[in-house]
Motif scaffolding. Structure first.
Motif, PDB file in Angstrom:
ATOM      1  N   THR A 107      20.542  41.368  -7.849  1.00  0.00           N
ATOM      2  CA  THR A 107      20.598  41.176  -6.406  1.00  0.00           C
ATOM      3  C   THR A 107      21.329  39.884  -6.069  1.00  0.00           C
ATOM      4  N   CYS A 108      22.354  39.981  -5.223  1.00  0.00           N
ATOM      5  CA  CYS A 108      23.050  38.775  -4.814  1.00  0.00           C
ATOM      6  C   CYS A 108      23.440  38.828  -3.340  1.00  0.00           C
TER       7      CYS A 108
ATOM      8  N   PRO B 168      32.864  44.602  -8.414  1.00  0.00           N
ATOM      9  CA  PRO B 168      31.480  44.233  -8.084  1.00  0.00           C
ATOM     10  C   PRO B 168      31.443  43.438  -6.783  1.00  0.00           C
ATOM     11  N   GLY B 169      30.356  43.583  -6.039  1.00  0.00           N
ATOM     12  CA  GLY B 169      30.254  42.818  -4.793  1.00  0.00           C
ATOM     13  C   GLY B 169      29.150  43.364  -3.918  1.00  0.00           C
TER      14      GLY B 169
ATOM     15  N   ALA C 267      21.320  35.146  -8.949  1.00  0.00           N
ATOM     16  CA  ALA C 267      21.715  35.810  -7.697  1.00  0.00           C
ATOM     17  C   ALA C 267      23.192  35.655  -7.385  1.00  0.00           C
ATOM     18  N   ASP C 268      24.017  35.819  -8.418  1.00  0.00           N
ATOM     19  CA  ASP C 268      25.459  35.830  -8.160  1.00  0.00           C
ATOM     20  C   ASP C 268      26.070  36.969  -8.976  1.00  0.00           C
ATOM     21  N   CYS C 269      25.332  38.074  -9.058  1.00  0.00           N
ATOM     22  CA  CYS C 269      25.632  39.155  -9.989  1.00  0.00           C
ATOM     23  C   CYS C 269      27.013  39.768  -9.785  1.00  0.00           C
ATOM     24  N   ALA C 270      27.496  39.725  -8.540  1.00  0.00           N
ATOM     25  CA  ALA C 270      28.806  40.314  -8.289  1.00  0.00           C
ATOM     26  C   ALA C 270      29.894  39.527  -9.000  1.00  0.00           C
TER      27      ALA C 270
END
Lengths: 402, 158, 835
Positions: free
Chosen positions: A70-71, A231-232, B127-130
């Motif tokens: 989760t980001c 990803p994003g 929390a910076d998985c992207a």
């Protein structure tokens, strides 16, 4: 602030103050908004649970984003702090709350400076403080930083942490709506949840409810990560198929590999095999498929990955983050880790698989809080869908090896 | 045990912190963080000083402090590198990059360089998985890591 | 079934319990045993161990019975397959890294983990990996050993430290699997109540270091008796083996100790086997301390012969010089039976009322209800007067903390020194040392004026007492509006007639409309209340009957019962000095050290023609005795004592003494005096007490039982209050306040005591103002002088007392602090000089 206001920010306040607080709660109820942090509990309903006639009350914004994958909250806090503030003002007005805390995980220290500045700006504009916009309503918002504990994302552990203690969850009942922060009625909502509220007040509950499915209204920020090309964070209408999210929005699998598995809602929900990729991305469809929407973190795993290794990594996470209060979680997470580690070292036995399942059964729903259940999810679901990958490790093991 | 005293500036900050909460104890984490950031370690003396400010026992301060990963009882380097090893980063090859970083700094994971400049720790999801694989150095996030990026980042820090 | 009750079904059995009861407690009522580890009735539910999972109809998952309140019509099942699997699973997790220490673990035989595993666990384990290693047998304090490998992290001990002790000295450190119990910076966990964690730990992680490896629990013989260190009379179990006392455990009694004992009670028992114990009667050479070579009675003579000799000697002197020439100084540490028989001996046998047991003034009975200790929890206000429960009556400290933190009770205090409980006090009013009479009267007068009762209109002297008018006004208001108040006062800390002023105050409080008022006379000694009740007083017979009440005395005690007021203990010493008192019998008392008067006490005792001391341990007083009789003392004694709450409880012996018990010795003396009553056992004396002592008529073996019972009220006599001269000392000298210290280094806690690490150096607490005036700084060595005594102490400068006073905690018998006080009992003025 300037940009935010230019884009229509803080317009909802005037609209809200023109109505009674109870009406706002009803609006949120009617919108069908569900908690976006992971539990998916109807937000309006949660607000209405606050103990009547007990004051003061508190609002805690749960910005402890720690669910692996989760980001989205980080992005909201980084790029749109005022939206959260606006949402908190609306929630506080609706629930007659005069103090709000934004509990940010300790690693968001840089974001707390941004948020503090935004709060200052809001004060300067008269959106926070006493008698906001002449409505007679007061609100102060403060940031509060955690210090590195996933368990503090659990709402009662968050309260204990905010009160200055260890982040161990509390016994429920009493529930936070009755006895929360400092034993007073408290609303705890995720960042994303609160950020949606201005939209609902501005555009109306029906407009929000016009998106999504029958039980999953509105849109969701999905953090797509793992083996995807792009990803994003993507805002999708609930009910969109998962295939579309992975292949259209996120550009498909990296290196054009094949999809093997995906975890739809953050590491704490069961994983699904590639054959389930057409499942609609909403609360009820995912629940029917044996998993959950959770925090909306879509982790994509391709066919080059080793599921057992990935599972071990996840077990390791829960083992580190267990608060240690209750025995099955404290001992069970570590035992699961030891067994899967053995398997990966080629020292396991075939009966380990059923043992893992039994240990998971002994942990499930028997613990103080759901962290143990979260640890169990990847283990049980990976065995269910990828049993053969586990069995590979025992093919060459002599009988009785330890 | 010699005492730990807060500087005047810190006292001002503490007053501001205490004003945010109706109950003193809530300032526990903010005060521990203040000490950790200033001293790069939380010593027993500091725990006593905090316990006096918050009207609680030093044992309680230690109990809270030892629960969270961001407080350290041994001094950490000027730059604290938290290298994410959770699922999204693992799927994107963080293990090899962590090995690389450790080798480059000539320390074990969990250790500090001899000049006390860098401390390298594994860390759970930040929390910076992207932007996986990623690491956090002090207050800054660095994502989309490669060996070259790591070289560049570490080189840019003095 | 009333509104406050709930009926539910557990395993098919119906049970009705009060609302708010937890399911696990409700199950006990119908003999359904739900296993627990972390749950403890006094500490409350924690939910940590998950052992008590049960199935509840209509609930999707298993619930913990210890955290769940009973609900109407709930159906609970504890023996289904699901529950049994869960129990096996929880035990497997609990034992996963638990070392197989049973053969070497002290807890074996009384271990809930063993018991639960045997009953509910699986016979095998699937754990094949190395069990986690952790610190073993580490000292947590000099008296508690912690074995972190055995710990199952149930958090009972840390919750105890937080909720009961409220000091938070013992906490959980780290997180997750590395959770461990610890203290700040590895400092020892040595509070006053640390020992209770040994009782509550469900495994062998926290153990009694003193008891370590001494015996298996099933080898112990357990006696259910009472602690004898202070007036709380906490219930304990003494575990002995082969006539040696090995350990003391708490024995929960909600009406007294609420399930806890203090560390002094738990580890301060080694005096029972002290090498200084007096084991045989002996004759000292002309009062010279050493046994004489040619004693009147040989070593192996019978106790009958010894007692006959003692009586003969006393009778001779009484006949020659009259009954005023003999006297008895008894003890507030004696049992009711011992005290009763002694006063009977002197009154009936020798016709003397020279009977006392203390160096301070006090009268029996109360003009209001005598509250039990448990009533502190139901009072709205607790008023402490000259009392320091933390040092004097530790379990009272826990009770007060419990009551205050429950939100129900407010604590206020009227003291001459700062006490640890001030932290919990809503208002602490401090008067200057020595001005308690003024302070108490000011409070009484303030109340009287509110009630329209007669009160002096002139200045109450608040200025001299060091109290501000607002403070007193607020205190008066708090007392007046309390509706239910419990007054806890320490008569041994009150000088002059201040104790009578307390009784006057109590009478006034009782006059407030709709007021429920009770008091607890909180003298620190074990049986101070009992000693008063048994008439160990020169002016009162047993049951609070004044010597002036000739009719009742003659009715109860016979025509020849003496009715002339006798001499108090201090007066007896003075008369001995003057040569007018010729013979004295002292029981379990050490006037040479404990009484004021300095060296005059010893020289007075030396003047006596006959000094008989009946004591347990060699003391400075036994050294001067002509004849010494052995006293059994705690561990060996049988009988009853009455605690500060007026509760009469039974003492059972745990050990066999080599000599006859005290009550037997005294009864033999009575026989030698001509009294024909024979007592077969201590209970027979108790029965006589029940027959003859007003207030004790309801006391019997049955009513006392295992938990004791309150005695009936004893009304107090009306005594007039005289004007208190303020007294002046030499210029610049300070009023002395000797305060109690729980771990005082004395005959009971001697140098070999397990609690020796608590001993303190001699300290004199000065007020900042006085320190400045006398040019004394914190840490300086100072000389305290008064009378013929000079004491060295370390100065501690602060605000423990107001200016004009100095507080000296009594930290040891050899400090000699009582020598600073005049033979008349005070007030004492000391000069303090820097060395």
């Amino acid at each position: 602030m300037k940009v935010y206001e230019e884009q229509g920010g803080y317009q909802s306040l005037k609209k809200a103050f023109a109505r009674k607080p109870e009406e706002i709660i009803e609006m949120v109820k009617a919108s069908g908004l569900r908690g976006r942090g992971g539990a998916g509990f109807p937000t309006g309903l949660k607000w209405s649970f606050l103990a009547k006639d007990v004051f003061p009350r508190y609002l805690c914004c749960n910005a402890d984003e720690s669910e692996p994958g989760t980001c989205k909250d980080r992005e909201l806090l980084l790029k749109n702090p005022h939206m959260l503030i606006e949402g908190m003002i609306l929630c506080s007005y609706a629930c007659r709350i005069e103090t709000g805390y934004i509990y940010m995980r300790g690693e968001f220290h840089d974001l707390s400076f941004i948020m503090d500045k935004a709060i200052e700006e809001a004060h300067a504009k008269g959106y926070l403080g006493k008698n906001i916009m002449g409505s007679g309503f007061n609100l102060e918002i403060y940031t509060h930083l955690g210090a590195g504990a996933y368990i503090c994302g659990e709402e009662s552990a968050l309260l204990n942490s905010l009160e200055g203690g260890r982040g161990e969850p509390r016994m429920k009942p009493p529930f936070p709506a009755v006895e929360g922060l400092y034993a007073k009625p408290t609303v705890i909502n995720n960042v994303e949840t609160l950020c949606v509220v201005p939209y609902i007040v501005n555009e109306g509950a029906e407009k929000y409810a016009s998106f999504g499915t029958e039980k999953s209204k509105g849109t969701k920020l999905v953090s797509v990560s793992g083996h995807v090309k792009r990803p994003g964070n993507y805002e999708v209408v609930l009910g969109t198929s998962t295939r579309e999210i992975i292949y259209n929005l996120a550009g498909g699998i990296r290196d054009d590999n094949e999809l093997k598995a995906f975890i739809p809602g953050g590491s704490s929900v069961p994983m699904l095999p590639a054959s389930s990729v057409d499942v609609a991305y909403d609360y009820e469809s995912l629940a029917a498929a044996g998993t959950m929407l959770g925090s909306g973190a879509l982790i994509v795993i391709d066919n080059k990955a080793n599921i057992v290794e990935t599972t071990l990594r996840l077990i390791s996470f829960y083992m580190h983050e267990s608060c240690g209060k209750c025995t099955p979680c404290r001992e069970g997470t570590r035992w699961l880790h030891q067994i899967v580690q053995r398997i990966l070292q080629n020292k396991g036995q075939l009966e380990y698989i059923s043992r893992l399942e039994d240990i998971c059964d002994n942990m499930s729903f028997k613990t103080f809080c759901p962290l143990a259940d979260a640890c169990v999810s990847p283990v049980v679901s990976s065995i269910k869908h990828f049993r053969s990958e586990y069995e590979e490790y025992f093919k060459n093991a002599p009988v009785g090896s330890v | 045990m010699a005492g730990f005293t807060f500087s005047e500036k810190q006292e001002e900050e503490i007053a501001g912190i205490l004003a945010k909460y109706p109950f003193k104890k809530s300032a526990m984490l903010p005060l521990l963080t203040l000490v950790q950031r200033a001293e790069r370690v939380v010593s027993p003396e500091a725990m006593v000083a905090i316990s006096q400010k918050l009207d609680c026992s030093p044992a309680y301060v230690q109990s809270v402090m030892s629960f969270y990963t961001m407080y350290h009882t041994e001094k950490v380097g000027k730059y604290m590198i938290l290298f994410c090893i959770n699922i999204s980063c693992q799927l994107n090859g963080c293990d090899k990059l962590l090995e690389y970083t450790a080798k480059k700094l000539n320390i074990k994971v969990g250790g500090t360089t001899a000049d006390e400049k860098f401390t390298l720790h594994r860390e759970e999801c930040l929390a910076d998985c992207a932007n996986a694989p990623m690491m956090r150095i002090n207050d800054t996030y660095y994502g989309n890591l490669t060996e070259q990026r790591i070289d560049q980042i570490l080189g840019s820090l003095d | 079934m009333s509104d406050n009750e709930v009926t539910l079904t557990i395993d098919g059995k119906s049970v009705t319990v009060p609302k708010g009861t937890k399911v696990v407690d409700a199950a006990k009522q119908v003999d359904v045993d739900i296993p627990v580890f972390c749950y403890h009735e006094k500490i409350g539910p924690l939910g940590c161990c998950r052992m008590c999972l049960v199935e509840v109809e209509k609930m999707p998952k298993l619930m913990t019975a210890c955290t769940m309140d009973v609900m109407p019509d709930m159906v609970v099942k504890t023996t289904t397959e699901k529950v049994e699997k869960a129990q096996k699973g929880v035990l497997e997790f609990t034992l996963l890294n638990h070392p197989l220490d049973c053969p070497v673990c002290d807890k074996g035989g009384e271990c809930p983990l063993q018991d639960n595993t045997f009953k509910y666990g699986a016979p095998e384990t699937r754990m094949e990996f190395h069990r986690h290693n952790n610190a073993k047998a580490t000292p947590l304090s000099p008296v508690i050993t912690i074995d972190r490998e055995r710990c199952i992290a149930c958090q009972r001990c840390t919750a105890y430290s937080e909720r009961i002790e409220q000091g938070r000295g013992l906490v959980m450190l780290n997180r997750g699997f590395y959770n461990e119990v610890g203290t700040f910076n590895n400092e020892p966990y040595d509070t006053r109540f640390s020992g209770n964690v040994v009782d509550i730990c469900p495994v062998g992680a926290l153990t009694n270091t003193d008891f370590r490896f001494k015996a298996r629990t099933w080898d112990l013989t357990n006696a259910q008796t009472l602690c004898a260190h202070c007036g709380c009379n906490c219930n304990i179990t003494m575990g002995t083996r082969l006539n040696e006392l090995l350990r003391v455990e708490a024995r929960p009694n909600d009406a007294v100790d609420d399930g806890w004992i203090c560390d002094k009670g738990r580890w301060g028992h080694h005096f029972v086997h002290s090498k200084n114990k007096i084991l045989v009667a002996r004759e000292n050479s002309k009062g010279g301390g050493k046994p004489t070579s040619f004693p009147t009675f040989p070593h192996d003579c019978t106790i009958q012969e010894v007692t006959a000799k003692v009586v003969e000697a006393f009778k001779k002197i009484a006949e020659e010089h009259g009954p005023e020439s003999v006297g008895f100084i008894g003890s507030p540490y004696g049992t009711n039976e011992e005290n009763y028989l002694y006063q009977k001996l002197f009154r009936q046998g020798l016709g003397s009322n020279n009977i006392d047991h203390k160096p301070y003034r006090d009268t029996p009975g109360l003009p209001v209800d005598h509250y039990g200790v448990e009533q502190i929890e139901t009072a709205n206000v607790v008023l402490l007067i000259a009392s320091d429960p933390t040092e004097e009556l530790p379990i009272l400290d826990l009770r007060i903390k419990k009551a205050v933190t429950s939100g129900r009770t407010r604590l206020v205090s009227l003291n001459d020194q700062k006490i640890m409980l001030d932290k919990y006090s809503a208002r602490s009013v401090r008067y200057k040392v020595g001005f308690e009479a003024l302070a108490i009267s000011a409070l009484a007068n303030g109340l009287a004026r509110e009630l329209g009762e007669p009160a002096p209109t002139q200045d109450d002297g608040l200025d001299r007492a060091g109290i501000s008018a607002e403070d007193m006004k607020a205190l008066v208001e708090t007392v007046r509006s309390s509706m239910k108040i419990c007054v806890v006062y320490n008569p041994s800390a009150l000088s002059g007639d201040a104790v009578l002023r307390v009784k006057r105050l109590l009478k006034l409080i009782a006059k407030v409309p709709t007021m429920e008022c009770g008091a607890i006379p909180a003298a620190p000694m074990t049986n101070a209340v009992g000693a008063m009740d048994m008439g160990l007083l020169p002016d009162f017979y047993p049951g609070g009957v004044s010597v002036a009440n000739h009719e009742e005395i003659k009715n109860q005690w016979g025509e020849n019962a003496p009715t002339a007021k006798g001499f108090s203990a201090l007066e007896m010493i003075a008369r001995a000095e003057a040569g007018e008192l010729k013979a004295l019998l002292i029981h379990r008392s050490n006037p040479v050290v404990d009484f004021p008067g300095g060296t005059r006490v010893a020289s007075a005792l030396r003047k006596l023609d006959l000094l008989v001391v009946h004591d347990m341990l060699e003391t400075e007083t036994t050294e001067l005795a002509h004849l010494i009789l052995p006293s059994n003392g705690p561990g060996y004694d049988e009988g009853t004592t009455t605690n500060i709450g007026g509760r009469v409880q039974a003492r059972k012996k745990a050990l066999e003494a080599a000599h006859a018990p005290d009550w037997k010795i005294i009864s033999l003396m009575l026989n030698a005096m001509g009294d024909e009553t024979t007592y077969g056992k201590a209970l027979d004396v108790t029965e006589e007490i029940a027959r003859k002592v007003p207030g004790y008529q309801g006391i019997s073996r049955r009513t006392v039982g295992k938990t004791g019972c309150n005695r009936e009220a004893i009304a107090s006599a009306d005594e007039p209050v005289t004007d208190q001269p303020a007294g002046t000392g030499k210029n610049g000298s300070l009023r002395l306040r000797v305060s109690t210290f729980l771990f005082s280094h004395d005959k009971i806690l001697d140098a070999s005591s397990k609690l020796a690490h608590h001993f303190l150096p001699f300290t004199a607490h000065l007020n900042e103002e006085d320190a400045k005036r006398l040019a004394i700084q914190d840490g300086d060595t100072v000389l305290l002088s008064a009378e013929d005594a000079m004491l060295e102490a370390i100065a501690s400068v602060g605000s423990r007392c107001q200016a004009g006073g100095v507080v000296v905690p009594r930290v040891s018998d050899w400090q000699g602090v009582n020598r600073l006080i005049g033979a008349d009992g005070g007030p004492a003025w000391v000069e303090v000089k820097k060395v």
